[in-house]
Scaffold this motif. Structure first.
Motif, short mmCIF file in Angstrom:
data_model
loop_
_atom_site.label_atom_id
_atom_site.label_comp_id
_atom_site.label_asym_id
_atom_site.label_seq_id
_atom_site.Cartn_x
_atom_site.Cartn_y
_atom_site.Cartn_z
N THR A 167 0.67 -1.17 -0.09
CA THR A 167 0.03 -0.62 -0.28
C THR A 167 0.47 1.44 -0.10
O THR A 167 0.51 2.17 -0.47
N LYS A 168 1.88 1.16 1.28
CA LYS A 168 2.53 2.40 0.73
C LYS A 168 3.57 2.49 -0.23
O LYS A 168 3.41 3.82 -0.62
N ALA A 169 4.03 1.87 -1.10
CA ALA A 169 4.68 1.70 -2.10
C ALA A 169 3.42 2.54 -3.36
O ALA A 169 3.38 3.55 -4.17
N ALA A 170 2.19 2.06 -3.53
CA ALA A 170 1.23 2.47 -4.57
C ALA A 170 0.66 4.06 -3.62
O ALA A 170 0.15 4.85 -4.90
N MET A 171 0.50 4.48 -2.97
CA MET A 171 0.49 5.33 -2.71
C MET A 171 1.11 6.89 -3.15
O MET A 171 1.30 7.44 -3.38
N ARG A 193 -6.48 1.96 -7.97
CA ARG A 193 -7.39 1.46 -8.09
C ARG A 193 -6.30 -0.30 -6.79
O ARG A 193 -6.71 -0.50 -6.12
N GLN A 194 -4.60 -0.31 -6.92
CA GLN A 194 -4.07 -0.79 -5.99
C GLN A 194 -4.43 -0.56 -4.41
O GLN A 194 -5.22 -1.19 -3.42
N VAL A 195 -4.55 0.81 -4.12
CA VAL A 195 -4.77 1.07 -3.36
C VAL A 195 -5.69 1.16 -2.00
O VAL A 195 -6.13 0.46 -1.41
N ALA A 246 -5.78 9.73 -0.12
CA ALA A 246 -3.99 10.12 -0.22
C ALA A 246 -4.72 10.26 -2.05
O ALA A 246 -4.36 10.74 -3.21
N ILE A 247 -5.56 9.63 -2.51
CA ILE A 247 -6.77 9.49 -3.87
C ILE A 247 -6.64 11.03 -4.37
O ILE A 247 -6.36 11.66 -5.01
N LEU A 248 -7.56 11.73 -3.28
CA LEU A 248 -8.31 12.57 -2.98
C LEU A 248 -7.16 13.12 -3.03
O LEU A 248 -7.20 14.80 -3.81
N ALA A 249 -5.91 13.23 -3.01
CA ALA A 249 -5.03 14.51 -2.85
C ALA A 249 -4.19 14.28 -4.28
O ALA A 249 -3.37 15.37 -4.90
#
Length: 601
Positions: free
Chosen positions: A114-118, A136-138, A151-154
Motif C-alpha cells: 500500500t505504501k508503494a502504491a500511495m 486501484r491497488q490502494v 491519498a487518492i483525493l490528494a
C-alpha cells in the motif's frame, strides 16, 4: 490434480493453456472443499508468474465471497511467495482472496504494498496509467481506510488531466471509507466541469454523502443546479425518507421540483405545438439534455431508443414523450433501483446478466457490473430511466426548438425498428439460440449507407435487445413462433421505401420457386391500401451466403452471411402513407428485414 500439475509448470505456457488454467481454477473454486495448502505451495515454490496470475484470476472469479478455505498454519508465508510473483495489478486480487480464505499475518506485506502504491499515486511525474493502476491497488488493499482514500483525493489537483481525475473518482466508488463522501463534497466546487459528473455519482450513491451535499446547498456553498435532472429526481425519490423530503423542499424553494401532475404540465405547455422553432438550437438542446441516453443521426449514447427516425411520429406525440416519459415505458427501459450491501444506491436499466452478475446502466450511460452477492435489493420502479421535469431545465422556446429538431424531415427518414423487432440477430434464429451459423452480426451497429441511402440499425446490446424483424416461417424451431406481420407508423409522403434485408431462411437457392415471401403493405391517409409483393428468388435470397437475385443487390457480408438492399416505389408519392406493414407471404421462407429508410418526395 490438473491445477497442482499446472502450478508446477516451469516453461512459459501458451495463451490457450493459460486460458484453460484460468477456466479450470474458476470451476474448482465454485466447489472446492479440500485443503488448498498443496496448491498454494506449488504456486509459491515452483510455478511461474503467468500460471500463478491465470490461476489466481480463476480462483478469484469463482470463489464465493462468504466461504473460508481449508489451509494450514503456514498459509500466510505461501501467499507472500505468490504475491511476490504476481504482476502488480493482480496482487490486490490475491490479497482479497486471502482475506476471504481467512489467511492471517498479511498485515506487514499489505502495508508495504500500500505504501508503494500511495507514493506512485502522489507522483505527478508518473504516467496517468501508472497512477490510476496504483490508485486501484490502494483501494483493493485498504478499502475501508480513510487515509488511503484521502491519498487518492490528494492526487486530484488542477494539474491532473481530466481523464485521470474522472478515473480516480470512478476508482474511489469501490472504497468503503466512511468520510469519503463528505471529503468529495468539499472538493466539488473547485473541480473542473468535466470531472464533476463522476464525483457527483460517487457523492449521491450513499445517503450520508448525499446529505453532506444537501448540507452544502443549504449553507449556500454549493448549488443544486450542479445536478442533472435525473439526479435530482433520484434524490427526491430516495428510499431514505429524510433525504427525499429535504431534497423536495430544496427543489421547491428553487422552483426545480417537477410537477407530479404531468397532464397539467402538458396542458399548460401545449401552446408550443403551434410555434415554429429553430432547428439549430433544437439540436443543441438535444445534445445538452438527451444525447447522454439517446442517439440521433449517429450522435449520442445508445441507452434509450435511437431517435433518428422519430420524425415519423406526430409532434404532439413526441411532446408527450418528452414531458411525461413514464406514461408508456417499454420493459427494456424501465428503471430499477439497486442498493448494494455496502449501502450504495443507483438507478438504471438492466443490461447483460449472468449467473453471478447484473449489469446496471445509469443515466450517464455508465455500465456497472455488480456481483449478485453484492446486491442487497433490486427493485423495478414504475418510471422510465428518462426523468420527468424537462420543463424545469428548458425554457418554453427551447422546448419548441427541440421539437422542431425532432420532427425535422429531410430527404431520408430512417424508420425505427426497435418497437417492432421480433428477434435478436446475434443469437441463433432458426433452430436454437446456441447455433452459431444462423446469426446476422455486423462488426459494429453504427449507421450504414448503401449508395447515398442511410440506414440506422438497432444495437442488440450484447444479445439483450431484439434488433431485426423476422416474420413467420413454417420450418425450423424458432420461425414458427414469429408473427405473421408487423406494422410501423410513417405519417409521411414517400418517393421510395429503401430496405436493408432482401434475405430469409430457406430462401433461394434452397428453394427456387418464385413464391411470395413477404408483402410490403402501405396504408394511405385516406384508407386505401397498396401491396408490393417481394418474391423468393427475385427479391429475396438465402441469408446463409452471398447469393444474387435480380430484384435486390448485395449490400454487406456478415461473416459468411449476407444482407441485401432493395427498394419499393409507392404508386402515390404525393399522398401521406399512414403505416407500413410487413406481411408474411404464403410460401415456406422466413423473411428478414434489418432496417428501413424512407425517401421523401
Amino acid at each position: 490434480n490438473f491445477l497442482k500439475v499446472a502450478a508446477a509448470w516451469q516453461a512459459m505456457p501458451s495463451t490457450e493453456a493459460l486460458a484453460v488454467v484460468e477456466a479450470a481454477a474458476r470451476q474448482y473454486a465454485s466447489r472446492a472443499d479440500s485443503d488448498l495448502t498443496p496448491l498454494l505451495v506449488a504456486l509459491g515454490d515452483k510455478g511461474n508468474a503467468a500460471v500463478a496470475d491465470a490461476m489466481i484470476r480463476g480462483l478469484a472469479a469463482g470463489w464465493p465471497a462468504t466461504r473460508a478455505a481449508k489451509l494450514d498454519a503456514d498459509a500466510d508465508r505461501q501467499v507472500g511467495k505468490i504475491l511476490a510473483k504476481l504482476p502488480v495489478a493482480s496482487r490486490g486480487r490475491m490479497l482479497k482472496l486471502a482475506s476471504t480464505w481467512g489467511v492471517k499475518g498479511l498485515d506487514a506485506q499489505l502495508a508495504e504494498l500500500t505504501k508503494a502504491a500511495m507514493l506512485l499515486v502522489a507522483d505527478a511525474k508518473a504516467s496517468d496509467g501508472d497512477r490510476l493502476a496504483a490508485a486501484r491497488q490502494v483501494v483493493e488493499y485498504r478499502p475501508d481506510s480513510e487515509e488511503a482514500a484521502n491519498a487518492i483525493l490528494a492526487a486530484i489537483t488542477p494539474a491532473a488531466s481530466p481523464a485521470l481525475v474522472t478515473s480516480l473518482f470512478e476508482t474511489l466508488s469501490t472504497s468503503r471509507a466512511k468520510g469519503l463522501g463528505a471529503a468529495i463534497v468539499g472538493k466539488l466546487r473547485d473541480l473542473p466541469p468535466t470531472a464533476r459528473p463522476a464525483a457527483l455519482r460517487l457523492v449521491l450513491a450513499k445517503a450520508d454523502s448525499a446529505k453532506a451535499f444537501l448540507d452544502a446547498v443549504e449553507k449556500g456553498t454549493l448549488r443544486f443546479d450542479m445536478l442533472a435532472l435525473d439526479q435530482r429526481a433520484a434524490l427526491a425519490s430516495h428510499p431514505d425518507t429524510e433525504l427525499a423530503e429535504r431534497t423536495k423542499k430544496l427543489l421547491a424553494l428553487g422552483g426545480g421540483l417537477p410537477n407530479a401532475d404531468r397532464q397539467k404540465v402538458i396542458e399548460e405547455l401545449k401552446y408550443v405545438l403551434a410555434k415554429t422553432g429553430d432547428v439549430g438550437n433544437g439540436k443543441k438542446m438535444f445534445v445538452a439534455h438527451c444525447a447522454k441516453c439517446h442517439k440521433h443521426s449517429g450522435e449520442g449514447e445508445q441507452i434509450g431508443p435511437d431517435l433518428t427516425g422519430f420524425a415519423v411520429h406526430p409532434k404532439e406525440e413526441i411532446f408527450i414523450h418528452v414531458l411525461d416519459p413514464s406514461r408508456s415505458v417499454e420493459g427494456n427501459f424501465k428503471a430499477f433501483r439497486v442498493i448494494t450491501t455496502d449501502e450504495r444506491t443507483m438507478i438504471g436499466i438492466l443490461g447483460a446478466q449472468t449467473a453471478t452478475s447484473v449489469e446496471v446502466i445509469d443515466g450517464d450511460a455508465k455500465r456497472h457490473a455488480l456481483p449478485k452477492d453484492d446486491i442487497a435489493s433490486l427493485k423495478e420502479t414504475d418510471k422510465s430511466l428518462m426523468p420527468e421535469g424537462f420543463e424545469k431545465v428548458m425554457k418554453p422556446e427551447e422546448l419548441t426548438d427541440l421539437l422542431e429538431f425532432m420532427t425535422l424531415r429531410g430527404k431520408y427518414i430512417p424508420l425505427p425498428l426497435d418497437k417492432v423487432a421480433t428477434i435478436v440477430s446475434t443469437k441463433g434464429m432458426f433452430f436454437d439460440e446456441e447455433e452459431t451459423g444462423g446469426r446476422l452480426i455486423f462488426p459494429d451497429w453504427k449507421p450504414k449507407t448503401v449508395g447515398e441511402v442511410p440506414f440506422v440499425l438497432v444495437d442488440p446490446a450484447k444479445d439483450t435487445i431484439k434488433n431485426i424483424v423476422m416474420l413467420y416461417g413454417p420450418q425450423g424451431n424458432i420461425p414458427p413462433k414469429m408473427p405473421k406481420s408487423v406494422s410501423l407508423p410513417l405519417n409521411s409522403k414517400a418517393k421510395a421505401i429503401h430496405m436493408l434485408g432482401g434475405i430469409g431462411g430457406w430462401a433461394a437457392p434452397f428453394s427456387n420457386e418464385k413464391t411470395v415471401s413477404m408483402i410490403v403493405r402501405l396504408t394511405y391517409d385516406d384508407g386505401k391500401i397498396e401491396d408490393h409483393e417481394l418474391k423468393n428468388g427475385v427479391h429475396i435470397a438465402d441469408y446463409v451466403r452471398k447469393v444474387d437475385v435480380p430484384g435486390s443487390k448485395f449490400a454487406f457480408a456478415l461473416r459468411n452471411q449476407q444482407v441485401r438492399y432493395l427498394s419499393v416505389t409507392p404508386k402515390r408519392p404525393d399522398t401521406v402513407i399512414k403505416t407500413i406493414e410487413l406481411v408474411k407471404g404464403p410460401d415456406r421462407t422466413a423473411p428478414i428485414v434489418m432496417a428501413i429508410t424512407i425517401e421523401t418526395p
